[in-house]
Motif scaffolding. Structure first.
Motif, PDB file in Angstrom:
ATOM      1  N   GLY A 294      44.096  18.052  57.242  1.00 34.26           N
ATOM      2  CA  GLY A 294      43.282  18.013  58.448  1.00 34.26           C
ATOM      3  C   GLY A 294      43.489  19.176  59.394  1.00 34.26           C
ATOM      4  N   VAL A 295      44.175  20.223  58.940  1.00 37.66           N
ATOM      5  CA  VAL A 295      44.413  21.398  59.781  1.00 37.66           C
ATOM      6  C   VAL A 295      43.191  22.310  59.714  1.00 37.66           C
ATOM      7  N   GLU A 296      42.644  22.675  60.877  1.00 30.99           N
ATOM      8  CA  GLU A 296      41.484  23.549  60.928  1.00 30.99           C
ATOM      9  C   GLU A 296      41.910  25.003  60.774  1.00 30.99           C
ATOM     10  N   CYS A 297      41.359  25.662  59.763  1.00 29.83           N
ATOM     11  CA  CYS A 297      41.673  27.066  59.509  1.00 29.83           C
ATOM     12  C   CYS A 297      40.630  27.622  58.559  1.00 29.83           C
ATOM     13  N   SER A 298      40.584  28.942  58.431  1.00 28.07           N
ATOM     14  CA  SER A 298      39.664  29.584  57.497  1.00 28.07           C
ATOM     15  C   SER A 298      40.474  30.229  56.386  1.00 28.07           C
TER      16      SER A 298
END
Length: 228
Positions: free
Chosen positions: A163-167
């Motif tokens: 669930g970690v937001e990253c690209s």
């Protein structure tokens, strides 16, 4: 006691592969990178610039860092009584860990914690200087690697699953920068031990990588996996 040292760059799959291999052989798994990540996180929480070596060293005696294992045998990291096992996996903490791990006093502060585990248990220990510094007499040393894009994809999938937001581009850039910092640092730089087995897992499935590591462990130690 049997000790297996697994070193390699960030995202090479060291933690996942080492954890599974330890489970299969009934060994204790020690993720040393998590300890450095915990100190990196501490520098953030204490408002200390990780580039300020003197300030980081001054912080060390104030910290309570514990490595514990839950009922499932999973390693958990505690900082000042708080479980920070998820927080230390964030990309920004990875960069902080690389910075604090380059400080000789930080490495010296943690050496005994790591070596004591190998004296008391059969261990599989992973990190970046296990075979070269922490356990130079390990029964087996493996340098686990893969190309940067492959490693970044694995780390990106791991983070998004949590669930970690990253690209992906952000993770890849961090990966490349981390590689540069780890290999160029003066204190215990990332490099294979002279007697390490080089294992490139580029393109491998997780299962194939685990099988390869287990094959090396059985061949070198004479031990066979206790479960499959």
């Amino acid at each position: 006691m049997i000790s297996v040292a697994i070193d390699g760059p960030s995202g090479a799959g060291k933690s996942t592969i080492s954890r599974k291999a330890a489970e299969l052989y009934g060994f204790i798994y020690v993720d040393t990178g998590a300890i450095y990540r915990t100190i990196g996180l501490a520098s953030k929480l204490y408002g200390i610039d990780a580039d300020n070596s003197a300030a980081v060293v001054e912080m060390l005696p104030k910290l309570s860092i514990k490595m514990m294992y839950n009922d499932a045998g999973e390693q958990r990291m505690y900082l000042d009584g708080n479980d920070v096992s998820r927080d230390i996996r964030l990309p920004e903490v990875s960069m902080l860990a690389s910075k604090v791990s380059a400080i000789p006093e930080v490495r010296a502060f943690l050496v005994e914690m790591q070596r004591s585990m190998a004296r008391e248990h059969d261990v599989i220990m992973d990190g970046r200087d296990i075979g070269t510094v922490i356990l130079p007499d390990a029964d087996l040393k493996i340098f686990l690697t893969a190309d940067a894009e492959d490693r970044a994809r694995r780390r990106y999938d791991e983070l998004t699953a949590k669930g970690v937001e990253c690209s992906f581009d952000e993770v890849l850039a961090d990966m490349i920068k981390r590689d540069e910092q780890d290999t160029a640092r003066a204190a215990a730089p990332l490099k294979p031990a002279d007697d390490a087995v080089l294992l490139d897992t580029s393109g491998n499935t997780l299962g194939q990588s685990i099988e390869a590591v287990c094959g090396l462990i059985s061949e070198k130690t004479g031990r066979q996996a206790v479960k499959r």
